[in-house]
Design a protein around this motif. Structure first.
Motif, mmCIF file in Angstrom:
data_model
loop_
_atom_site.group_PDB
_atom_site.id
_atom_site.type_symbol
_atom_site.label_atom_id
_atom_site.label_comp_id
_atom_site.label_asym_id
_atom_site.label_seq_id
_atom_site.Cartn_x
_atom_site.Cartn_y
_atom_site.Cartn_z
ATOM 1 N N ASP A 260 0.824 -1.211 0.000
ATOM 2 C CA ASP A 260 0.000 0.000 0.000
ATOM 3 C C ASP A 260 0.855 1.257 0.000
ATOM 4 O OD1 ASP A 260 0.919 -0.560 2.558
ATOM 5 O OD2 ASP A 260 -0.891 0.184 3.555
ATOM 6 N N ALA A 261 1.960 1.241 0.741
ATOM 7 C CA ALA A 261 2.857 2.395 0.770
ATOM 8 C C ALA A 261 3.563 2.560 -0.569
ATOM 9 C CB ALA A 261 3.882 2.233 1.887
ATOM 10 N N TYR A 262 3.910 1.444 -1.197
ATOM 11 C CA TYR A 262 4.558 1.517 -2.511
ATOM 12 C C TYR A 262 3.629 2.165 -3.529
ATOM 13 C CZ TYR A 262 6.852 0.283 -6.838
ATOM 14 O OH TYR A 262 7.442 0.355 -8.073
ATOM 15 N N ALA A 263 2.341 1.861 -3.456
ATOM 16 C CA ALA A 263 1.381 2.434 -4.404
ATOM 17 C C ALA A 263 1.329 3.958 -4.276
ATOM 18 C CB ALA A 263 -0.002 1.837 -4.163
ATOM 19 N N VAL A 264 1.393 4.472 -3.053
ATOM 20 C CA VAL A 264 1.386 5.922 -2.833
ATOM 21 C C VAL A 264 2.643 6.551 -3.431
ATOM 22 C CG1 VAL A 264 1.469 7.743 -1.086
ATOM 23 C CG2 VAL A 264 -0.046 5.776 -0.764
ATOM 24 N N VAL A 265 3.791 5.939 -3.157
ATOM 25 C CA VAL A 265 5.064 6.483 -3.646
ATOM 26 C C VAL A 265 5.151 6.360 -5.163
ATOM 27 C CG1 VAL A 265 7.578 6.156 -3.601
ATOM 28 C CG2 VAL A 265 6.260 6.124 -1.465
ATOM 29 N N ALA A 266 4.678 5.252 -5.705
ATOM 30 C CA ALA A 266 4.703 5.071 -7.161
ATOM 31 C C ALA A 266 3.885 6.148 -7.856
ATOM 32 C CB ALA A 266 4.180 3.685 -7.527
ATOM 33 N N ALA A 267 2.766 6.531 -7.257
ATOM 34 C CA ALA A 267 1.945 7.592 -7.834
ATOM 35 C C ALA A 267 2.680 8.930 -7.808
ATOM 36 C CB ALA A 267 0.619 7.698 -7.077
ATOM 37 N N LEU A 268 3.398 9.202 -6.738
ATOM 38 C CA LEU A 268 4.187 10.434 -6.646
ATOM 39 C C LEU A 268 5.300 10.440 -7.687
ATOM 40 C CD1 LEU A 268 4.445 10.707 -2.753
ATOM 41 C CD2 LEU A 268 3.253 12.321 -4.249
ATOM 42 N N ARG A 269 5.947 9.302 -7.863
ATOM 43 C CA ARG A 269 7.011 9.204 -8.867
ATOM 44 C C ARG A 269 6.455 9.412 -10.282
ATOM 45 N NH1 ARG A 269 11.810 6.780 -6.863
ATOM 46 N NH2 ARG A 269 12.350 5.890 -8.888
ATOM 47 N N LEU A 270 5.277 8.871 -10.532
ATOM 48 C CA LEU A 270 4.657 9.051 -11.841
ATOM 49 C C LEU A 270 4.308 10.523 -12.072
ATOM 50 C CD1 LEU A 270 3.628 7.762 -14.432
ATOM 51 C CD2 LEU A 270 1.464 7.275 -13.245
ATOM 52 N N ASP A 271 3.847 11.199 -11.022
ATOM 53 C CA ASP A 271 3.543 12.630 -11.140
ATOM 54 C C ASP A 271 4.803 13.433 -11.467
ATOM 55 O OD1 ASP A 271 0.836 12.340 -10.698
ATOM 56 O OD2 ASP A 271 0.937 12.832 -8.562
ATOM 57 N N ILE A 272 5.918 13.079 -10.845
ATOM 58 C CA ILE A 272 7.183 13.758 -11.136
ATOM 59 C C ILE A 272 7.554 13.558 -12.598
ATOM 60 C CG2 ILE A 272 9.680 13.730 -10.676
ATOM 61 C CD1 ILE A 272 8.928 12.976 -7.741
ATOM 62 N N GLU A 273 7.464 12.318 -13.061
ATOM 63 C CA GLU A 273 7.798 12.015 -14.453
ATOM 64 C C GLU A 273 6.883 12.774 -15.414
ATOM 65 O OE1 GLU A 273 7.145 8.218 -17.216
ATOM 66 O OE2 GLU A 273 8.583 7.825 -15.602
ATOM 67 N N ARG A 274 5.603 12.870 -15.088
ATOM 68 C CA ARG A 274 4.655 13.580 -15.956
ATOM 69 C C ARG A 274 4.985 15.065 -16.039
ATOM 70 N NH1 ARG A 274 -0.700 10.532 -13.552
ATOM 71 N NH2 ARG A 274 -0.800 8.831 -15.089
ATOM 72 N N GLU A 275 5.373 15.653 -14.916
ATOM 73 C CA GLU A 275 5.723 17.076 -14.912
ATOM 74 C C GLU A 275 6.941 17.328 -15.803
ATOM 75 O OE1 GLU A 275 4.261 19.697 -13.514
ATOM 76 O OE2 GLU A 275 2.703 18.671 -12.363
ATOM 77 N N VAL A 276 7.961 16.487 -15.666
ATOM 78 C CA VAL A 276 9.169 16.651 -16.469
ATOM 79 C C VAL A 276 8.866 16.397 -17.940
ATOM 80 C CG1 VAL A 276 11.547 15.864 -16.831
ATOM 81 C CG2 VAL A 276 10.646 16.053 -14.505
ATOM 82 N N SER A 277 8.059 15.371 -18.214
ATOM 83 C CA SER A 277 7.683 15.064 -19.597
ATOM 84 C C SER A 277 6.935 16.224 -20.232
ATOM 85 C CB SER A 277 6.818 13.805 -19.646
ATOM 86 O OG SER A 277 7.549 12.654 -19.279
ATOM 87 N N ALA A 278 6.007 16.832 -19.483
ATOM 88 C CA ALA A 278 5.227 17.942 -20.018
ATOM 89 C C ALA A 278 6.127 19.128 -20.359
ATOM 90 C CB ALA A 278 4.162 18.370 -19.010
ATOM 91 N N LEU A 279 7.145 19.368 -19.536
ATOM 92 C CA LEU A 279 8.068 20.461 -19.815
ATOM 93 C C LEU A 279 8.902 20.157 -21.055
ATOM 94 C CD1 LEU A 279 9.239 23.167 -19.076
ATOM 95 C CD2 LEU A 279 10.707 22.043 -17.381
ATOM 96 N N ILE A 280 9.321 18.908 -21.202
ATOM 97 C CA ILE A 280 10.072 18.527 -22.407
ATOM 98 C C ILE A 280 9.193 18.670 -23.642
ATOM 99 C CG2 ILE A 280 11.234 16.632 -23.606
ATOM 100 C CD1 ILE A 280 12.148 15.627 -20.829
ATOM 101 N N GLU A 281 7.951 18.235 -23.545
ATOM 102 C CA GLU A 281 7.024 18.374 -24.673
ATOM 103 C C GLU A 281 6.834 19.837 -25.055
ATOM 104 O OE1 GLU A 281 3.574 16.366 -23.257
ATOM 105 O OE2 GLU A 281 4.266 14.368 -23.892
ATOM 106 N N ALA A 282 6.740 20.703 -24.057
ATOM 107 C CA ALA A 282 6.601 22.135 -24.328
ATOM 108 C C ALA A 282 7.848 22.668 -25.032
ATOM 109 C CB ALA A 282 6.365 22.904 -23.026
ATOM 110 N N GLY A 283 9.016 22.161 -24.628
ATOM 111 C CA GLY A 283 10.254 22.575 -25.272
ATOM 112 C C GLY A 283 10.359 22.094 -26.703
#
Length: 207
Positions: free
Chosen positions: A128-151
């Motif tokens: 259950d704790a891994y699921a919470v952290v995995a979601a946070l990691r995915l959010d980080i990746e999405r933020e970085v991906s969105a910035l790269i896409e904008a670039g």
């Protein structure tokens, strides 16, 4: 082992107020997990390092896994907040990416002990704790991906596969927590600036 007080991470969590004894246990757990690894660390190791009895630990935490879960969630939440701040900041994609990498790298150098635990002890988290952290990691990746896409859309970056590029960007900063020490020749800020330039070149930006 880290110049970033653990208490600085907890405002990123809901209901984050903790008794002073709980902070001592969290700090002791971070240092013990970083030195020995999660599985080789006992609750007695943690309690002793915190200057408490093993029985006192259970007043605040059910297990060492509960300590790891809270440390991991707080560390990832703090990193996500940093990334979102940089992505939403002023300037074009290249300027924001430089700032993101500089801050992300410097954080992992300053909070290297926390960084090692939250990134390299993931396998030890309860499901259950891994699921919470995995979601946070995915959010980080999405933020970085969105910035790269904008670039890419702005013509600032030349990237063939955005998700791979995003993982490469974050992996560079995360790895700093593995090798950075007080004897390193660069300050966290100096290293951040050099990594910022390196990442822009990797993404095909003009620097």
């Amino acid at each position: 082992m880290t110049s970033t007080p653990l208490a600085d991470l907890w405002p990123t969590l809901p209901g984050a107020a903790r008794p002073e004894a709980a902070y001592r246990l969290l700090q002791a757990a971070v240092e013990s997990f970083a030195e020995r690894g999660f599985h080789a660390t006992t609750t007695r190791d943690i309690a002793t390092a915190a200057g408490m009895s093993p029985a006192a630990l259970y007043i605040h935490y059910q297990s060492k896994a509960a300590l790891l879960a809270e440390i991991s969630q707080a560390g990832h939440a703090a990193t996500l907040a940093l990334v979102r701040d940089a992505v939403a900041g002023r300037g074009g994609p290249a300027e924001r990416m430089r700032r993101l990498v500089e801050q992300f790298t410097a954080w992992h150098a300053r909070a290297r002990t926390v960084g090692r635990v939250v990134n390299y002890e993931l396998h030890a988290l309860p499901e259950d704790a891994y699921a919470v952290v995995a979601a946070l990691r995915l959010d980080i990746e999405r933020e970085v991906s969105a910035l790269i896409e904008a670039g890419v859309a702005a013509g600032d970056f030349q990237v063939s596969e955005v998700r791979t590029a995003a993982r490469a960007v974050t992996s560079l900063g995360i790895d700093v927590s593995r090798w950075y020490t007080d004897r390193s020749t660069e300050t966290p800020e100096e290293l951040g600036r050099r990594y910022g330039e390196l990442v822009l070149r990797m993404l095909g930006a003009r620097v």
